[in-house]
Design a protein around this motif. Structure first.
Motif, PDB file in Angstrom:
ATOM      1  N   VAL A   1       7.098  -2.501  -5.998  1.00  0.00           N
ATOM      2  CA  VAL A   1       5.652  -2.337  -6.129  1.00  0.00           C
ATOM      3  C   VAL A   1       5.167  -1.203  -5.235  1.00  0.00           C
ATOM      4  O   VAL A   1       4.304  -0.401  -5.624  1.00  0.00           O
ATOM      5  CB  VAL A   1       4.925  -3.652  -5.783  1.00  0.00           C
ATOM      6  CG1 VAL A   1       3.414  -3.474  -5.854  1.00  0.00           C
ATOM      7  CG2 VAL A   1       5.377  -4.776  -6.711  1.00  0.00           C
TER       8      VAL A   1
ATOM      9  N   GLU B   1       6.004   1.975  -6.985  1.00  0.00           N
ATOM     10  CA  GLU B   1       5.173   2.108  -8.190  1.00  0.00           C
ATOM     11  C   GLU B   1       3.746   2.516  -7.838  1.00  0.00           C
ATOM     12  O   GLU B   1       3.128   3.335  -8.530  1.00  0.00           O
ATOM     13  CB  GLU B   1       5.163   0.779  -8.953  1.00  0.00           C
ATOM     14  CG  GLU B   1       4.364   0.827 -10.247  1.00  0.00           C
ATOM     15  CD  GLU B   1       4.351  -0.509 -10.971  1.00  0.00           C
ATOM     16  OE1 GLU B   1       3.682  -0.606 -12.016  1.00  0.00           O
ATOM     17  OE2 GLU B   1       5.003  -1.461 -10.482  1.00  0.00           O
ATOM     18  N   ASN B   2       3.220   1.964  -6.756  1.00  0.00           N
ATOM     19  CA  ASN B   2       1.844   2.278  -6.359  1.00  0.00           C
ATOM     20  C   ASN B   2       1.670   3.744  -5.960  1.00  0.00           C
ATOM     21  O   ASN B   2       0.550   4.261  -5.950  1.00  0.00           O
ATOM     22  CB  ASN B   2       1.410   1.371  -5.202  1.00  0.00           C
ATOM     23  CG  ASN B   2       1.149  -0.059  -5.650  1.00  0.00           C
ATOM     24  OD1 ASN B   2       0.995  -0.324  -6.838  1.00  0.00           O
ATOM     25  ND2 ASN B   2       1.107  -0.977  -4.710  1.00  0.00           N
TER      26      ASN B   2
ATOM     27  N   SER C   1       0.846  -1.188   0.000  1.00  0.00           N
ATOM     28  CA  SER C   1       0.000   0.000   0.000  1.00  0.00           C
ATOM     29  C   SER C   1       0.886   1.243   0.000  1.00  0.00           C
ATOM     30  O   SER C   1       1.836   1.333   0.779  1.00  0.00           O
ATOM     31  CB  SER C   1      -0.912   0.011   1.228  1.00  0.00           C
ATOM     32  OG  SER C   1      -1.493   1.290   1.392  1.00  0.00           O
TER      33      SER C   1
END
Length: 202
Positions: A188, A191-192, A159
């Motif tokens: 990730v 990137e999020n 998150s």
């Protein structure tokens, strides 16, 4: 190896995970195992601390920390009642030796500070344990330039909530920031939030 001069000079802030990014987590865990082995020898006289410490070291190097207490319990007949002591040491241990930053990461952090850019440590896991590690790292005077966030106090990785909070609180745009980590989860995570990521090779 990360060299500060190779980074985009427009970046205003850098985000780092803690374990195996800034320092080797192995150095923390092996000292925890050493302390536990000595505590157990004092409490029970068996197994000998040297023997149990060596067992922990070999088990860790072979398969990492997962289920390591269970492996030692099976090998030495350690009572289940000591699991709580083992876990407490992970969170609160006062280490015999200071934890040392990777040499290249120490140089990188120093260069970031000299260039008056911001440094954030954004770390996953148990906040109490992670803070205990941070307090026992030899920062070489860098500690006053660090801002620390614990993802589990906001929302666990991947998150992006904690990164978005940092952007808001510190008046930054995503393009201003670079995240550095060793795990695919960190990529990730960045990137999020729409933030650039660089993988650290160790």
């Amino acid at each position: 190896m990360l060299v500060y001069s190779e980074f985009d000079p427009s970046k205003k802030a850098f985000v780092f995970e803690l374990d195996n990014v800034l320092y080797p987590e192995r150095d923390y865990l092996l000292q925890v195992y050493y302390l536990f082995a000595n505590f157990l020898e004092y409490s029970e006289t068996f197994p000998p601390a040297v023997q149990l410490t060596e067992f922990f070291k070999k088990a860790y190097e072979h398969a990492g920390p997962n289920l390591i207490f269970d492996k030692a319990r099976e090998a030495f007949g350690i009572s289940e009642k000591y699991r709580e002591n083992f876990l407490r040491l992970h969170r609160q241990a006062q280490l015999p030796l200071k934890l040392l930053l990777f040499d290249d990461m120490l140089k990188l952090l120093q260069d970031i500070v000299i260039d008056r850019k911001e440094i954030f440590i954004v770390t996953a896991g148990d906040p109490v344990q992670q803070l205990n590690k941070i307090r026992q790292i030899e920062w070489n005077g860098l500690e006053k330039y660090l801002r620390v966030y614990f993802t589990n106090e906001v929302k666990p990785k991947p998150s992006p909530d904690v990164l978005l909070e940092i952007l808001k609180l510190h008046n930054l745009e995503a393009i201003d920031v670079l995240v550095a980590g060793v795990a695919s989860l960190d990529a990730v995570f960045a990137e999020n939030a729409g933030i650039d990521f660089v993988k650290i090779e160790k």
